[in-house]
Design an enzyme around this catalytic site. Structure first.
Site, PDB file in Angstrom:
ATOM      1  N   ALA A 257      -8.995  26.044  -0.946  1.00 32.31           N
ATOM      2  CA  ALA A 257      -7.913  26.654  -0.321  1.00 32.31           C
ATOM      3  C   ALA A 257      -8.452  27.246   0.855  1.00 32.31           C
ATOM      4  O   ALA A 257      -9.542  27.600   0.992  1.00 32.31           O
ATOM      5  CB  ALA A 257      -7.000  27.297  -0.997  1.00 32.31           C
ATOM      6  N   MET A 258      -7.566  27.827   1.841  1.00 28.10           N
ATOM      7  CA  MET A 258      -8.043  28.798   3.046  1.00 28.10           C
ATOM      8  C   MET A 258      -6.978  29.799   3.192  1.00 28.10           C
ATOM      9  O   MET A 258      -5.809  29.487   3.303  1.00 28.10           O
ATOM     10  CB  MET A 258      -8.164  27.812   4.065  1.00 28.10           C
ATOM     11  CG  MET A 258      -8.477  28.710   5.337  1.00 28.10           C
ATOM     12  SD  MET A 258     -10.376  29.667   5.248  1.00 28.10           S
ATOM     13  CE  MET A 258     -10.200  30.703   6.511  1.00 28.10           C
ATOM     14  N   GLU A 259      -7.424  30.912   3.458  1.00 34.17           N
ATOM     15  CA  GLU A 259      -6.530  32.111   3.309  1.00 34.17           C
ATOM     16  C   GLU A 259      -5.723  32.342   4.660  1.00 34.17           C
ATOM     17  O   GLU A 259      -5.677  33.471   5.038  1.00 34.17           O
ATOM     18  CB  GLU A 259      -7.421  33.345   2.904  1.00 34.17           C
ATOM     19  CG  GLU A 259      -8.246  33.805   3.794  1.00 34.17           C
ATOM     20  CD  GLU A 259      -9.695  33.360   3.528  1.00 34.17           C
ATOM     21  OE1 GLU A 259     -10.761  33.714   4.031  1.00 34.17           O
ATOM     22  OE2 GLU A 259     -10.011  31.966   2.749  1.00 34.17           O
ATOM     23  N   ASN A 260      -5.473  31.334   5.417  1.00 34.59           N
ATOM     24  CA  ASN A 260      -4.764  31.761   6.754  1.00 34.59           C
ATOM     25  C   ASN A 260      -3.646  32.663   6.320  1.00 34.59           C
ATOM     26  O   ASN A 260      -2.871  32.375   5.574  1.00 34.59           O
ATOM     27  CB  ASN A 260      -4.132  30.544   7.233  1.00 34.59           C
ATOM     28  CG  ASN A 260      -5.431  29.419   7.219  1.00 34.59           C
ATOM     29  OD1 ASN A 260      -6.448  29.436   7.840  1.00 34.59           O
ATOM     30  ND2 ASN A 260      -5.168  28.177   6.641  1.00 34.59           N
ATOM     31  N   HIS A 290      -6.133  33.977  -5.703  1.00 26.61           N
ATOM     32  CA  HIS A 290      -7.257  34.310  -5.119  1.00 26.61           C
ATOM     33  C   HIS A 290      -6.820  34.536  -3.493  1.00 26.61           C
ATOM     34  O   HIS A 290      -7.283  35.332  -2.722  1.00 26.61           O
ATOM     35  CB  HIS A 290      -8.226  33.195  -5.301  1.00 26.61           C
ATOM     36  CG  HIS A 290      -9.430  33.303  -4.264  1.00 26.61           C
ATOM     37  ND1 HIS A 290     -10.682  33.515  -4.981  1.00 26.61           N
ATOM     38  CD2 HIS A 290      -9.657  33.124  -3.039  1.00 26.61           C
ATOM     39  CE1 HIS A 290     -11.393  33.501  -3.866  1.00 26.61           C
ATOM     40  NE2 HIS A 290     -11.039  33.025  -2.741  1.00 26.61           N
ATOM     41  N   GLU A 291      -6.020  33.481  -3.090  1.00 22.07           N
ATOM     42  CA  GLU A 291      -5.719  33.206  -1.634  1.00 22.07           C
ATOM     43  C   GLU A 291      -4.727  34.201  -1.168  1.00 22.07           C
ATOM     44  O   GLU A 291      -4.879  34.860  -0.234  1.00 22.07           O
ATOM     45  CB  GLU A 291      -5.200  31.833  -1.515  1.00 22.07           C
ATOM     46  CG  GLU A 291      -6.010  30.855  -1.534  1.00 22.07           C
ATOM     47  CD  GLU A 291      -7.478  30.735  -1.066  1.00 22.07           C
ATOM     48  OE1 GLU A 291      -7.575  31.425   0.140  1.00 22.07           O
ATOM     49  OE2 GLU A 291      -8.462  30.437  -1.735  1.00 22.07           O
ATOM     50  N   HIS A 294      -6.565  37.593  -0.527  1.00 26.92           N
ATOM     51  CA  HIS A 294      -7.139  37.509   0.675  1.00 26.92           C
ATOM     52  C   HIS A 294      -6.245  38.020   1.982  1.00 26.92           C
ATOM     53  O   HIS A 294      -6.716  38.347   3.135  1.00 26.92           O
ATOM     54  CB  HIS A 294      -7.563  36.218   1.270  1.00 26.92           C
ATOM     55  CG  HIS A 294      -8.875  35.623   0.866  1.00 26.92           C
ATOM     56  ND1 HIS A 294      -9.983  36.474   0.993  1.00 26.92           N
ATOM     57  CD2 HIS A 294      -9.195  34.590   0.014  1.00 26.92           C
ATOM     58  CE1 HIS A 294     -11.037  35.755   0.451  1.00 26.92           C
ATOM     59  NE2 HIS A 294     -10.647  34.638  -0.052  1.00 26.92           N
ATOM     60  N   GLU A 313     -14.708  37.378  -0.229  1.00 33.13           N
ATOM     61  CA  GLU A 313     -14.727  36.182  -1.271  1.00 33.13           C
ATOM     62  C   GLU A 313     -14.839  36.809  -2.745  1.00 33.13           C
ATOM     63  O   GLU A 313     -14.406  36.538  -3.777  1.00 33.13           O
ATOM     64  CB  GLU A 313     -15.734  35.177  -1.027  1.00 33.13           C
ATOM     65  CG  GLU A 313     -15.427  34.255   0.162  1.00 33.13           C
ATOM     66  CD  GLU A 313     -14.144  33.794   0.142  1.00 33.13           C
ATOM     67  OE1 GLU A 313     -13.600  33.594  -0.936  1.00 33.13           O
ATOM     68  OE2 GLU A 313     -13.650  33.368   1.311  1.00 33.13           O
TER      69      GLU A 313
END
Length: 827
Positions: A257-260, A290-291, A294, A313
């Site tokens: 995933a990506m924390e945008n 997790h995300e 962030h 991270e």
């Protein structure tokens, strides 16, 4: 193309303040490119020169303060801005940009199920330059105004709430100050599930073809999202800093995933089409947690430069597992962390490419990209867990909240964090950081038990340099009526190094260091405890304790101190009695992939597979009552994976079910077909028929995997050409093809390709970039070929050629793993 160096970033940050980006994207210009127009408002503190980055298909125009610049002055990915005067400036860049097929930049995907097209951005590190012009470094934060022209019928998602203005025009709310790599757009005919929580809009989004599967899990996903959101607000004094929280499950995504900010993107395998275990649901929930962490660690407070990636991270990893344990039904998350993530960290930290959790020198972005590994995630999270054990959670959270207050919507460094932490404690956190964050390698803790006649003492011998606070578990066998059960007599806390030996009293059957897994270290057993644990491992009452033991056995095999067959014997003895899904999955995966696949000689592989097949058959028999569907599913999957003869699994495929269940869903059908392909018990006709039955993206990947696995010279040649010559495969289809290609059972057939691999991998990585380089170095590496010749070929490649950094790192790691496998075979 030029990579940004740390020195360049420091110079540019001293020269500029960037205030606002106004970005217009046109997604209606065809299948290959899109339009990108950017206006950047910034201030120069003094007179000077600098540059802005972009990677266009066609640079149409560049205007600085109303004066045109020559588009032909583009040098790689840089437009020089010379002779800037002190004061305010405005830069306009108009370009045509390429869509991506590798998950980098603006990825374009057409769903084979229904022909619908979806786009999303992944702008991490330096991939924003594939979408719009930017001063691309994390400490030049700005606000972003975004408009998008999209095809009719599409929905556009972004960091802020989006509004449809009509005629395909969408406008996103202005963001707060964020870094360039965190800007996000996702566009397409999304299926959406929307709700509100605490006054904020929440949304889940996926491709339309996955709508039934998202709808089935929407309540679970939203419950987890709300629970984690509320728990973070109990921990953190700073409220959630953005205007909405969307979670989009997107196709062919390279990471988990990506924390945008406000628009987290996930790989859409997390929308389950087939049956999964509860541990897999827990993993998905952990990624959600997790995300979300962030949003504070990384988005609200962002690293100044990539040497502090652990501030993103490691914290998100630790908080994800801990918060999931505290706030949801998933209360054994640290067992899964110990089995899966911690092993990832231990392995990475023993390779020549190891680095400190907080390295002092990350010279450029290409080097930084290599540090997104088991050290920055798992080791860093383990270090934080040890810090909380040593410091206490109250002081730890006080330091975090001080950090947020001091650096909200700004950037920070390790020194800033330590200063925040030190403000709330008398402990020497700077010394702790020097020992834990600035050093490399894994310490080893070994018990030395002395004394007799019920008066024993413990001294822990340490190989390494870090201080550890650990728990020591003393376990005794129960009374004969409960034979094989181990009961913890005492749990002792201990600081290593010790001031004096620790009194134990009567010698226990098992003395277990690091009981509870609170530190990051390999552990060993004294001889008496080793005998006790090999006889009674399954009798340990706590799954996290058993995880510590299984990890110790795993480490001993990898270090050449325990025979691989002894690990298989332990699995055969104890796994049939195991009920923790993460442990069963982890032990079977290591046994099949590493022991049967690499650590045992080829002549011993059939016996190992027979042992694993019998073990899986035992698990299948023990779960016939239907009370343990997750355990049964794991056993069925692994039985398929290790099948040496096709008859049983071919009958399952023909019948569409395993006797007694489960029915074969798409995942199991493709799994069986892939194994039949390896064994030469299926053909192209059967693969094509299965693809017609399941024409989804996942089905297409399954077919690619099966075709590459067929034991046929022409089929292997076509698969190799697809991976290394044609450049037509997307990132996911490349990976699927690579997964099918190399098979230990086909070593003679694929032997000519081992020598070809290195030259072809270097070439494809240079042409296609880091994402494909990563896949080529990981999945396409001939890991089955454990022999000195393969090692020599690889060493020659690294010495005599120039792989791009992403591939060089992967090859270095693979060759080190190969050396280890050769040593294990001869130990």
């Amino acid at each position: 193309m030029s990579v940004l160096t740390r020195d360049e970033a420091l110079s540019r940050a001293r020269l500029l303040d960037v205030h606002r980006y106004t970005i217009e994207l046109d997604l209606t210009t065809g299948d290959e490119t899109f339009g990108s127009r950017t206006a950047i408002r910034f201030t120069a503190h003094t007179d000077g020169d600098t540059f802005v980055e972009i990677k266009p298909a066609d640079l149409r125009s560049v205007t600085l303060d109303g004066q045109p610049l020559d588009p032909d002055s583009l040098d790689g990915n840089r437009i020089a801005l010379k002779g800037l005067g002190a004061g305010a400036h405005e830069l306009h860049v108009d370009a045509r940009m390429h869509y991506s097929r590798t998950g980098e930049g603006m990825h374009r995907f057409t769903d084979p199920s229904d022909g619908e097209t979806y786009l999303y951005t992944q702008l991490f590190m330096d991939d924003v330059q594939r979408v719009f012009a930017a001063f691309d470094q994390p400490d030049l934060k700005a606000v972003f105004d975004l408009t998008v022209h999209a095809p009719e019928g599409w929905t556009v998602l972004a960091n802020g709430i989006t509004e449809h203005l009509g005629d395909g025009q969408w406008r996103a709310a202005t963001t707060p100050l964020i870094s360039t790599y965190l800007v996000a757009v996702a566009a397409g005919p999304w299926h959406s599930v929307r709700t509100e929580h605490r006054g904020l809009p929440f949304g889940l989004h996926c491709r339309r073809s996955l709508a039934p599967y998202l709808d089935a899990d929407a309540d679970e996903l939203l419950d987890i999202t709300r629970a984690c959101f509320d728990r973070y607000h109990e921990k953190f004094e700073e409220p959630y800093p953005f205007d909405s929280y969307d979670q989009a499950f997107v196709p062919e995504f390279n990471a988990g995933a990506m924390e945008n900010p406000g628009l987290v993107t996930f790989r859409d395998e997390f929308v389950y089409r087939s049956a999964v275990t509860d541990t897999e649901r827990q993993t998905r929930a952990m990624v959600v947690a997790h995300e979300m962490a962030h949003m504070w660690f990384g988005d609200l407070v962002t690293l100044r430069w990539w040497d502090d990636i652990w501030l993103n991270e490691s914290f998100a990893e630790y908080m994800g597992y801990q918060t999931l344990t505290e706030a949801t039904r998933f209360t054994d998350t640290w067992t899964d962390f110990g089995v899966v993530r911690k092993a990832w960290g231990y392995d990475a930290d023993q390779r020549p490419t190891t680095h400190p959790v907080a390295p002092e020198d990350v010279p450029d972005t290409a080097s930084a990209l290599l540090n997104f590994d088991g050290i920055s995630y798992a080791k860093g999270a383990s270090a934080l867990r040890q810090l909380v054990t040593w410091l206490g959670e109250k002081d730890f959270l006080a330091g975090i909240n001080t950090h947020f207050a001091r650096h909200r919507f700004a950037n920070a460094t390790l020194a800033d964090f330590l200063d925040s932490l030190a403000a709330g404690t008398d402990r020497d956190v700077h010394a702790w950081a020097d020992a834990w964050l600035r050093t490399t390698g894994v310490d080893t803790l070994t018990p030395l038990v002395t004394g007799d006649n019920g008066d024993h003492h413990l001294t822990v011998e340490r190989t390494g340099s870090r201080p550890h606070r650990i728990a020591v578990g003393l376990y005794d066998l129960d009374l004969p009526g409960d034979e094989g059960r181990l009961t913890r007599r005492r749990r002792l806390e201990l600081d290593v190094p010790q001031d004096a030996p620790l009194p134990l009293g009567k010698r226990p059957t098992l003395l277990l260091l690091n009981d509870g897994d609170l530190t990051y270290a390999k552990i060993r057993f004294d001889t008496h405890s080793f005998q006790g644990v090999t006889a009674s491992l399954c009798g340990l009452p706590d799954p996290l304790t058993r995880a510590v033991v299984w990890n110790a056995l795993r480490d001993a095999v990898r270090d050449g101190e325990l025979a691989p067959t002894a690990y298989l014997d332990a699995a055969r003895t104890h796994l049939p009695h195991e009920r923790d899904l993460a442990l069963v999955q982890g032990v079977l995966a290591f046994a099949a992939t590493q022991i049967a696949g690499r650590y045992l000689a080829p002549a011993d592989r059939p016996t190992a597979l027979a042992t694993l097949s019998a073990l899986c058959r035992d698990l299948i028999r023990r779960t016939e009552d239907g009370d343990h569907p997750g355990l049964r599913l794991i056993a069925v999957r692994h039985f398929i994976n290790v099948a040496a003869q096709p008859d049983t699994i071919a009958a399952w495929l023909a019948d569409g079910t395993v006797p007694g269940g489960p029915e074969l869903d798409p995942d199991l059908r493709w799994r069986v077909l892939a194994r039949l392909a390896v064994l030469g018990a299926t053909d192209e006709h059967a693969i094509a028929a299965e693809l017609e039955h399941d024409p989804s993206a996942t089905g297409r990947e399954g077919a690619a995997r099966c075709r590459a696995a067929l034991p046929d010279e022409d089929t292997k040649a076509r698969a190799w050409h697809a991976m290394f010559t044609s450049d037509d495969l997307s990132n996911y289809l490349f990976t699927a093809t690579a997964q099918g290609f190399w098979q230990p059972e086909q070593a003679d057939l694929v032997r000519p390709y081992v020598a070809r691999y290195y030259e072809d991998a270097v070439a494809v990585a240079a042409r296609r970039g880091p994402a494909i380089a990563d896949a080529a170095g990981h999945w396409a590496f001939p890991a089955h070929a454990v022999d000195p010749e393969t090692l020599t070929l690889g060493e020659t490649c690294l010495r005599d050629t120039h792989p791009i950094p992403a591939l060089r790192r992967k090859l270095t790691d693979q060759l080190d793993d190969l050396r280890r496998a050769l040593k294990v075979r001869t130990a």
